[in-house]
Design a protein around this motif. Structure first.
Motif, PDB file in Angstrom:
ATOM      1  N   ASP A  31      15.803   6.714  34.189  1.00  0.00           N
ATOM      2  CA  ASP A  31      16.745   4.815  33.377  1.00  0.00           C
ATOM      3  C   ASP A  31      17.548   5.075  33.528  1.00  0.00           C
ATOM      4  O   ASP A  31      19.188   4.905  32.657  1.00  0.00           O
ATOM      5  N   PRO A  59      12.905  -1.566  41.211  1.00  0.00           N
ATOM      6  CA  PRO A  59      13.397  -1.264  39.482  1.00  0.00           C
ATOM      7  C   PRO A  59      13.582  -2.892  40.168  1.00  0.00           C
ATOM      8  O   PRO A  59      14.667  -2.975  41.027  1.00  0.00           O
ATOM      9  N   ARG A  95      16.728   5.875  38.316  1.00  0.00           N
ATOM     10  CA  ARG A  95      15.770   4.684  37.116  1.00  0.00           C
ATOM     11  C   ARG A  95      14.575   4.718  36.631  1.00  0.00           C
ATOM     12  O   ARG A  95      13.960   4.914  35.746  1.00  0.00           O
ATOM     13  N   ALA A 145      18.719   6.897  43.388  1.00  0.00           N
ATOM     14  CA  ALA A 145      19.171   5.712  42.942  1.00  0.00           C
ATOM     15  C   ALA A 145      18.048   5.085  41.866  1.00  0.00           C
ATOM     16  O   ALA A 145      17.436   5.350  40.702  1.00  0.00           O
ATOM     17  N   TRP A 146      17.194   4.653  43.253  1.00  0.00           N
ATOM     18  CA  TRP A 146      16.070   4.895  43.106  1.00  0.00           C
ATOM     19  C   TRP A 146      15.000   5.533  41.754  1.00  0.00           C
ATOM     20  O   TRP A 146      14.362   5.200  41.066  1.00  0.00           O
ATOM     21  N   SER A 179      21.677   3.864  35.265  1.00  0.00           N
ATOM     22  CA  SER A 179      21.767   3.066  36.274  1.00  0.00           C
ATOM     23  C   SER A 179      22.131   3.503  37.298  1.00  0.00           C
ATOM     24  O   SER A 179      23.686   4.171  37.156  1.00  0.00           O
ATOM     25  N   PRO A 180      22.075   2.828  38.447  1.00  0.00           N
ATOM     26  CA  PRO A 180      22.781   2.874  39.397  1.00  0.00           C
ATOM     27  C   PRO A 180      23.413   2.107  39.704  1.00  0.00           C
ATOM     28  O   PRO A 180      24.842   2.879  40.956  1.00  0.00           O
ATOM     29  N   LEU A 201      24.554  10.206  39.726  1.00  0.00           N
ATOM     30  CA  LEU A 201      23.710  10.270  38.378  1.00  0.00           C
ATOM     31  C   LEU A 201      22.837  11.636  37.895  1.00  0.00           C
ATOM     32  O   LEU A 201      22.584  10.890  37.080  1.00  0.00           O
ATOM     33  N   ASP A 261      16.758  -4.106  38.437  1.00  0.00           N
ATOM     34  CA  ASP A 261      18.353  -3.619  39.099  1.00  0.00           C
ATOM     35  C   ASP A 261      18.297  -2.861  39.710  1.00  0.00           C
ATOM     36  O   ASP A 261      19.273  -1.824  39.345  1.00  0.00           O
ATOM     37  N   LEU A 262      17.745  -2.493  40.359  1.00  0.00           N
ATOM     38  CA  LEU A 262      18.573  -1.227  41.530  1.00  0.00           C
ATOM     39  C   LEU A 262      19.302  -1.372  42.070  1.00  0.00           C
ATOM     40  O   LEU A 262      20.503  -1.088  42.781  1.00  0.00           O
TER      41      LEU A 262
END
Length: 396
Positions: free
Chosen positions: A36, A12, A32, A28-29, A38-39, A76, A14-15
């Motif tokens: 959806d 992504p 996301r 985090a990947w 945000s990391p 997360l 915005d990773l």
């Protein structure tokens, strides 16, 4: 087995992989891509909580692997619902739906630069694509002594996967259990905790071991602070004092790596990194909790100003320094002599900085004074020439 040639897809956009460590980034990947999230929520909370591994062991801010996974997942909004171990040389992804989070030894993973060089826990995502092929996603982004690690997705055969897991692997399945923990907070470090941490590194009898560990510690500390700053900036925008503070942390990480390399080669230990570490740890809470417009003063970088001013002794010396720096950075020496800053050249960083220092010493048969080896003197040609001229005068 050789590394897969080229990753097929990117993570992504915005990773923010450059801000995350090798265990955080793939959770985090996953969060996301599937939920959806945000990391940047991983940077919401900043704390200094080194753990003690027992008598004779250096304290570390690096959490134990399972603890780190649990904390990252929780931040997360995820929960680990299942964990098990893959047997050695397993070439088939675990049964069940979706993608799983996996931790294995980076030494055997052909898509990372640690392959064949260093043993450490490393994460990736594992699953199958629509045609049933084994797929690995790895978002890790870092420049290492063995080359750059960059995010991507790779397709492997089952035989290649089995070869990459000769010791097996740990597998985690996660699910969304609640909102991410994105409330911004700084837990101030006590003066006693900072002093105890710094003293352990200062008094450790094996200086090479202490500086090797401290190199990783300062990298982890600097990256955590960049992540926290990015989380804050998403709402408040960048603050000048914070940017100065992050720059100081980056310089400390470079200075510590340089100190380690010097001691490895039997040279005197450069002064300053431990004192600077204490200063920056004390400054964290003040800088990050100041109102956004404030220009909170940050302590001057250790060793700043020690290089002095003035021109190098000779044009020949300046040319020699430029040629050695250019050879490391793979650019024409004329560009450096014309004033191109080293920091603007792709690939310049702490590893290349140390290579430049060592090449100059070898070519000119000199030894730099340990007090001169601070980033302020090593990021441009003029600074390198000043300390080279001084070392040239002082070398018998």
């Amino acid at each position: 087995m050789t590394a897969p040639a080229v990753p097929q897809t990117a993570p992504p956009t915005d990773l923010r992989a450059e801000l995350l460590d090798c265990l955080q980034v793939n959770l985090a990947w996953l969060a996301r891509a599937e939920y959806d999230v945000s990391p940047l929520v991983l940077g919401a909370r900043l704390r200094f909580a080194p753990r003690d591994d027992g008598p004779g062991r250096l304290p570390t801010v690096e959490a134990a692997t399972d603890t780190h996974v649990e904390r990252t997942a929780g931040a997360l909004g995820l929960s680990v619902t299942d964990r098990h171990t893959l047997p050695p040389r397993t070439g088939t992804p675990p049964a069940g739906p979706g993608t799983v989070y996996v931790i294995a030894d980076a030494y055997h993973l052909p898509w990372v630069p640690y392959h064949g060089h260093a043993h450490m826990d490393h994460s990736f995502l594992l699953g199958r694509d629509a045609s049933g092929r084994v797929v690995v996603h790895d978002g890790y982004h870092n420049d290492t002594p063995y080359g750059p690690a960059r995010p991507g997705t790779w397709t492997l055969t089952e035989g290649e996967l089995a070869e990459a897991l000769p010791d097996g692997a740990r597998v985690y399945r996660t699910t969304r259990t609640g909102p991410p923990q994105d409330a911004t907070a700084v837990v101030p470090a006590s003066a006693a905790a900072i002093e105890s941490y710094v003293r352990a590194y200062r008094e450790h009898p094996d200086r090479e071991e202490a500086l090797a560990r401290l190199t990783l510690e300062t990298w982890l500390l600097a990256r955590a602070r960049r992540l926290h700053a990015a989380h804050r900036a998403a709402d408040d925008g960048p603050a000048p004092a914070v940017e100065e503070h992050l720059t100081a942390w980056g310089k400390l990480a470079e200075q510590t790596f340089l100190a380690h390399r010097r001691v490895q080669r039997g040279r005197p230990e450069p002064v300053g990194p431990l004192e600077r570490l204490a200063e920056l740890l004390h400054a964290d809470a003040r800088v990050f909790t100041a109102p956004s417009p404030a220009r909170q003063a940050v302590p001057a970088a250790a060793g700043a100003g020690t290089a002095g001013t003035g021109s190098p002794d000779t044009d020949a010396l300046r040319t020699a320094v430029a040629e050695e720096a250019a050879a490391v950075l793979r650019v024409p020496a004329a560009e450096l002599l014309a004033g191109r800053p080293l920091t603007e050249i792709p690939g310049f960083g702490s590893f290349r900085m140390v290579d430049i220092v060592e090449r100059i010493e070898e070519r000119l048969d000199i030894e730099f004074d340990a007090a001169d080896l601070v980033p302020e003197n090593l990021h441009d040609l003029d600074g390198l020439c000043r300390i080279t001229a001084r070392a040239h005068r002082e070398t018998p």
